[in-house]
Design a protein around this motif. Structure first.
Motif: not given
Length: 218
Positions: A26-47
């Motif tokens: 649940v908490f991991a999904g929040f992080t992924y959703g937050m990064l996708r919504g802000q379009q921080f795809f480099d951070r998303l790929a790293l995490i």
């Protein structure tokens, strides 16, 4: 009595691990959703890469050392990093306009209802029918195959989630050529990741299956 108590205690540990895995997801999904919504795809790929590596190592080591409990603990390890980052991103920010807040709340309710319905309708309903028709042995073989296939494809599946906000933003600007170019690039990148992961998993299965699940799967 001692054997019965031991089995109950073992079940309790397993259920606690399952609950922990669900909570971390649940908490991991929040992080992924937050990064996708802000379009921080480099951070998303790293995490995503870090989480995938932790889960692969955790599941392999946990299964070899502790069996089913270790496998669940390995899944928890895969969600630990993005789950911890959720507390970093979930900080109070600027106020949100009432109309936008209402739209987000309405979308969240519909998304939650759809996900909940999908869980009951599509989540491994075939296991019930497979057990009824072919028995528990076939269920064991099927679930093991699904588990390993999901491990092989998990990284690429998580990365594709970032395409939705990108396409939405491009469509809003009317940038259809950018959408086509982005889709073509993403397809090539996914192929670059998926093919070696899938063939690599298939190549090590003759040795990995007995190691992870016992000699019965040799």
């Amino acid at each position: 009595w001692a054997e019965g108590f031991g089995s109950v205690q073992g079940d309790l540990v397993m259920w606690l691990l399952v609950g922990l895995a669900c909570t971390l997801q649940v908490f991991a999904g929040f992080t992924y959703g937050m990064l996708r919504g802000q379009q921080f795809f480099d951070r998303l790929a790293l995490i995503t890469g870090i989480a995938m590596a932790c889960q692969l190592v955790g599941v392999v080591v946990g299964s070899a050392e502790f069996g089913a409990r270790g496998a669940i603990a390995g899944c928890c390890a895969g969600s630990l990093v993005p789950a911890v980052l959720a507390f970093r991103y979930a900080r109070p920010g600027r106020g949100v306009a009432p109309d936008l807040r209402a739209r987000v709340r309405r979308y969240a309710i519909y998304s939650w209802a759809a996900s909940l319905s999908s869980t009951f309708v599509w989540s491994r309903a075939e296991i019930f029918f497979l057990h009824r028709s072919s028995g528990s042995v076939a269920v064991g073989l099927f679930t093991v195959g699904i588990t390993l296939a999901n491990i092989a494809t998990q990284g690429s599946v998580l990365l594709t989630a970032g395409m939705l906000p990108y396409f939405a933003e491009s469509f809003g600007r009317g940038a259809l050529p950018e959408m086509k170019a982005g889709y073509a690039t993403a397809t090539r990148v996914l192929g670059f990741l998926m093919l070696p992961m899938s063939f690599g998993m298939a190549a090590i299965l003759p040795s990995a299956l007995p190691l992870l699940f016992g000699r019965e799967f040799a």
